[in-house]
Design a protein around this motif. Structure first.
Motif, PDB file in Angstrom:
ATOM      1  N   GLN A 135      -8.980 -91.038 -11.894  1.00 49.19           N
ATOM      2  CA  GLN A 135      -9.401 -90.011 -10.575  1.00 49.19           C
ATOM      3  C   GLN A 135     -10.946 -89.204 -10.000  1.00 49.19           C
ATOM      4  OE1 GLN A 135      -5.863 -87.196 -10.310  1.00 49.19           O
ATOM      5  NE2 GLN A 135      -4.139 -89.019 -10.393  1.00 49.19           N
ATOM      6  N   ILE A 136     -11.771 -88.793 -11.424  1.00 47.96           N
ATOM      7  CA  ILE A 136     -12.184 -88.077 -10.875  1.00 47.96           C
ATOM      8  C   ILE A 136     -13.892 -88.860 -10.809  1.00 47.96           C
ATOM      9  CG2 ILE A 136     -14.445 -86.274 -12.050  1.00 47.96           C
ATOM     10  CD1 ILE A 136     -11.609 -85.152 -14.018  1.00 47.96           C
ATOM     11  N   ILE A 137     -13.943 -89.752 -11.542  1.00 50.27           N
ATOM     12  CA  ILE A 137     -14.472 -90.285 -11.620  1.00 50.27           C
ATOM     13  C   ILE A 137     -14.982 -91.372 -11.138  1.00 50.27           C
ATOM     14  CG2 ILE A 137     -15.645 -89.674 -14.171  1.00 50.27           C
ATOM     15  CD1 ILE A 137     -15.483 -92.544 -15.364  1.00 50.27           C
ATOM     16  N   GLY A 138     -13.830 -92.182 -10.261  1.00 53.02           N
ATOM     17  CA  GLY A 138     -13.614 -93.175  -9.443  1.00 53.02           C
ATOM     18  C   GLY A 138     -13.427 -94.914 -10.384  1.00 53.02           C
ATOM     19  N   HIS A 139     -12.986 -95.741  -9.645  1.00 50.34           N
ATOM     20  CA  HIS A 139     -12.720 -97.045 -10.796  1.00 50.34           C
ATOM     21  C   HIS A 139     -14.012 -98.100 -10.973  1.00 50.34           C
ATOM     22  CE1 HIS A 139      -8.386 -95.379 -10.374  1.00 50.34           C
ATOM     23  NE2 HIS A 139      -7.881 -96.052 -11.095  1.00 50.34           N
ATOM     24  N   GLY A 140     -14.437 -97.521 -10.259  1.00 49.76           N
ATOM     25  CA  GLY A 140     -15.722 -98.876  -9.750  1.00 49.76           C
ATOM     26  C   GLY A 140     -15.542 -98.919  -8.615  1.00 49.76           C
ATOM     27  N   TYR A 141     -17.133 -99.883  -8.112  1.00 47.24           N
ATOM     28  CA  TYR A 141     -17.331-100.900  -7.489  1.00 47.24           C
ATOM     29  C   TYR A 141     -16.348-101.971  -6.426  1.00 47.24           C
ATOM     30  CZ  TYR A 141     -19.646-102.716  -3.123  1.00 47.24           C
ATOM     31  OH  TYR A 141     -20.239-103.759  -2.342  1.00 47.24           O
ATOM     32  N   GLY A 142     -15.752-102.424  -5.180  1.00 50.30           N
ATOM     33  CA  GLY A 142     -14.463-103.467  -5.233  1.00 50.30           C
ATOM     34  C   GLY A 142     -13.817-103.144  -5.679  1.00 50.30           C
ATOM     35  N   ALA A 143     -13.015-101.621  -6.099  1.00 49.65           N
ATOM     36  CA  ALA A 143     -11.774-102.503  -7.300  1.00 49.65           C
ATOM     37  C   ALA A 143     -10.980-101.964  -6.319  1.00 49.65           C
ATOM     38  CB  ALA A 143     -11.968-100.933  -8.280  1.00 49.65           C
ATOM     39  N   THR A 144     -10.733-102.035  -5.649  1.00 46.47           N
ATOM     40  CA  THR A 144      -9.851-101.230  -3.930  1.00 46.47           C
ATOM     41  C   THR A 144      -9.091-102.738  -3.737  1.00 46.47           C
ATOM     42  OG1 THR A 144     -11.233-101.991  -2.467  1.00 46.47           O
ATOM     43  CG2 THR A 144     -10.461-100.077  -2.974  1.00 46.47           C
ATOM     44  N   THR A 145     -10.627-104.391  -4.304  1.00 49.18           N
ATOM     45  CA  THR A 145      -9.091-105.103  -3.827  1.00 49.18           C
ATOM     46  C   THR A 145      -8.301-105.573  -4.659  1.00 49.18           C
ATOM     47  OG1 THR A 145     -11.318-105.439  -5.401  1.00 49.18           O
ATOM     48  CG2 THR A 145     -11.410-106.413  -2.753  1.00 49.18           C
ATOM     49  N   ASP A 146      -8.346-105.140  -6.333  1.00 48.31           N
ATOM     50  CA  ASP A 146      -7.368-105.448  -7.287  1.00 48.31           C
ATOM     51  C   ASP A 146      -6.702-105.044  -6.959  1.00 48.31           C
ATOM     52  OD1 ASP A 146      -9.284-106.364  -8.651  1.00 48.31           O
ATOM     53  OD2 ASP A 146     -10.181-104.842  -9.963  1.00 48.31           O
ATOM     54  N   VAL A 147      -6.191-104.389  -5.742  1.00 50.81           N
ATOM     55  CA  VAL A 147      -4.501-102.904  -5.379  1.00 50.81           C
ATOM     56  C   VAL A 147      -3.470-103.544  -4.568  1.00 50.81           C
ATOM     57  CG1 VAL A 147      -5.360-101.822  -7.931  1.00 50.81           C
ATOM     58  CG2 VAL A 147      -5.787-101.193  -4.888  1.00 50.81           C
ATOM     59  N   THR A 148      -4.718-103.393  -3.689  1.00 46.99           N
ATOM     60  CA  THR A 148      -3.956-103.806  -2.308  1.00 46.99           C
ATOM     61  C   THR A 148      -3.286-105.378  -2.535  1.00 46.99           C
ATOM     62  OG1 THR A 148      -6.547-105.729  -1.786  1.00 46.99           O
ATOM     63  CG2 THR A 148      -6.066-102.943  -1.455  1.00 46.99           C
ATOM     64  N   PHE A 149      -2.313-105.341  -1.142  1.00 48.25           N
ATOM     65  CA  PHE A 149      -1.359-106.444  -1.251  1.00 48.25           C
ATOM     66  C   PHE A 149      -2.071-107.728  -1.229  1.00 48.25           C
ATOM     67  CE2 PHE A 149      -1.833-105.212   3.095  1.00 48.25           C
ATOM     68  CZ  PHE A 149      -1.155-106.773   3.643  1.00 48.25           C
ATOM     69  N   GLY A 151      -5.306-108.309  -1.522  1.00 54.10           N
ATOM     70  CA  GLY A 151      -6.762-108.702  -2.240  1.00 54.10           C
ATOM     71  C   GLY A 151      -7.770-107.876  -1.340  1.00 54.10           C
ATOM     72  N   LEU A 152      -8.105-107.368  -0.026  1.00 55.65           N
ATOM     73  CA  LEU A 152      -8.849-107.199   0.269  1.00 55.65           C
ATOM     74  C   LEU A 152      -9.732-105.658   0.305  1.00 55.65           C
ATOM     75  CD1 LEU A 152      -8.224-109.220   4.037  1.00 55.65           C
ATOM     76  CD2 LEU A 152      -9.413-109.837   1.923  1.00 55.65           C
ATOM     77  N   VAL A 153     -10.639-105.005   0.599  1.00 53.85           N
ATOM     78  CA  VAL A 153     -10.252-103.675   0.686  1.00 53.85           C
ATOM     79  C   VAL A 153      -9.914-103.021   0.885  1.00 53.85           C
ATOM     80  CG1 VAL A 153     -13.430-103.946   0.387  1.00 53.85           C
ATOM     81  CG2 VAL A 153     -11.828-103.675   2.915  1.00 53.85           C
ATOM     82  N   ALA A 154      -9.935-101.598   1.352  1.00 55.11           N
ATOM     83  CA  ALA A 154      -9.006-100.846   1.514  1.00 55.11           C
ATOM     84  C   ALA A 154      -8.730-100.920   2.946  1.00 55.11           C
ATOM     85  CB  ALA A 154      -9.545 -99.193   1.109  1.00 55.11           C
ATOM     86  N   HIS A 155     -10.276-100.689   3.782  1.00 57.88           N
ATOM     87  CA  HIS A 155      -9.975-100.696   5.692  1.00 57.88           C
ATOM     88  C   HIS A 155     -10.290 -99.418   5.962  1.00 57.88           C
ATOM     89  CE1 HIS A 155     -10.344-105.112   6.720  1.00 57.88           C
ATOM     90  NE2 HIS A 155      -9.489-105.347   5.497  1.00 57.88           N
ATOM     91  N   ASN A 156     -10.430 -98.653   4.987  1.00 54.91           N
ATOM     92  CA  ASN A 156     -10.778 -97.211   6.078  1.00 54.91           C
ATOM     93  C   ASN A 156     -11.884 -96.658   4.104  1.00 54.91           C
ATOM     94  OD1 ASN A 156     -10.464 -93.781   5.368  1.00 54.91           O
ATOM     95  ND2 ASN A 156      -9.298 -94.370   6.650  1.00 54.91           N
ATOM     96  N   SER A 157     -13.140 -96.029   4.714  1.00 51.88           N
ATOM     97  CA  SER A 157     -14.623 -95.708   4.246  1.00 51.88           C
ATOM     98  C   SER A 157     -13.776 -94.640   3.524  1.00 51.88           C
ATOM     99  CB  SER A 157     -15.200 -95.583   5.118  1.00 51.88           C
ATOM    100  OG  SER A 157     -15.976 -96.453   6.036  1.00 51.88           O
ATOM    101  N   LEU A 158     -13.207 -93.637   3.831  1.00 55.85           N
ATOM    102  CA  LEU A 158     -12.868 -92.197   2.697  1.00 55.85           C
ATOM    103  C   LEU A 158     -11.657 -92.610   1.695  1.00 55.85           C
ATOM    104  CD1 LEU A 158     -12.133 -90.435   5.738  1.00 55.85           C
ATOM    105  CD2 LEU A 158     -14.008 -90.740   4.905  1.00 55.85           C
ATOM    106  N   ILE A 159     -10.924 -93.406   2.057  1.00 55.83           N
ATOM    107  CA  ILE A 159     -10.226 -93.651   0.666  1.00 55.83           C
ATOM    108  C   ILE A 159     -10.768 -95.114   0.005  1.00 55.83           C
ATOM    109  CG2 ILE A 159      -7.677 -95.342   0.493  1.00 55.83           C
ATOM    110  CD1 ILE A 159      -6.602 -94.373   3.254  1.00 55.83           C
TER     111      ILE A 159
END
Length: 231
Positions: A135-149, A151-159
């Motif tokens: 939570q402090i340092i992040g999951h790394g570039y492109g990591a959101t594709t691993d958790v979205t339903f 397999g795409l990015v979060a579609h929200n730059s802040l998130i």
């Protein structure tokens, strides 16, 4: 390019034309704005339409504070807005049917709009359940594709920034934006201010935190001086 990002290239122009239309009484600027909005409608981007509308209204609000004949413009714009709403179906009829469908109520409450909110829930939920270090340092570039339903990015730059770079990266990112806003306000750069705020609206609908036009406007605000010419 992505249609949403394409719409981002118009934000500075819309802010510029809207501000000077009232400030210098250049009414013909609204013709240029109308052309831009038609191009935005052709992309089918609802986020892009909302961001450009935000750019126009923010720029107009700033310019209204600086002129003495604001009531005349307010009445004219109110009449134009009512006229546009009444004739909305006519405007949509000028678009390809597949594009016009994206702006109908049924499409707005479902489809890709619902996919976006679903993706936001996935990413925020995964972030909340992450270890404190991540939570402090992040999951790394492109990591959101691993958790979205999907397999795409979060579609929200802040998130996207929050999940990718953690709290540290998010604070730095927001500090740059806030600094740009404050610099634009202090140096009296109304077009830059309206553009930055409009970009924030756009970036809440897509993951493009490195979007070059946005950073270019921020750079303009950082380089701003107290000269007579306003950008």
């Amino acid at each position: 390019q992505d249609p949403n990002e394409f719409c981002g290239y118009y934000l500075f122009a819309v802010s510029f034309f809207a501000y000077w239309a009232v400030k210098k009484n250049h009414w013909w600027n609204f013709i240029l704005i109308a052309v831009i909005f038609y191009c935005v409608l052709l992309t089918g981007s609802r986020g892009g339409l909302l961001a450009n509308a935000a750019a126009m209204f923010i720029a107009l609000a700033i310019s209204f504070r600086e002129v003495n004949y604001k009531m005349r413009w307010i009445v004219l714009l109110a009449v134009a807005t009512v006229f546009l709403i009444v004739n909305l179906n006519t405007v949509l009829a000028m678009l390809p049917s597949s594009v016009a469908q994206r702006f109908l109520d049924a499409s707005i409450t479902g489809g890709t709009a619902e996919f976006r909110t679903h993706a936001w829930d996935d990413v925020l939920g995964s972030f909340a359940s992450s270890d404190l270090l991540l939570q402090i340092i992040g999951h790394g570039y492109g990591a959101t594709t691993d958790v979205t339903f999907n397999g795409l990015v979060a579609h929200n730059s802040l998130i996207e920034v929050l999940y990718t770079f953690g709290f540290l990266g998010f604070v730095c990112y927001m500090a740059i934006i806030v600094s740009g806003i404050m610099r634009a306000m202090r140096s009296r750069k109304p077009v830059c201010l309206a553009s930055i705020l409009a970009f924030l609206v756009l970036l809440m609908t897509l993951s493009a935190y490195s979007f070059k036009p946005f950073w270019a406007v921020l750079a303009l605000s950082f380089m701003a001086t107290r000269g007579k010419e306003r950008l």
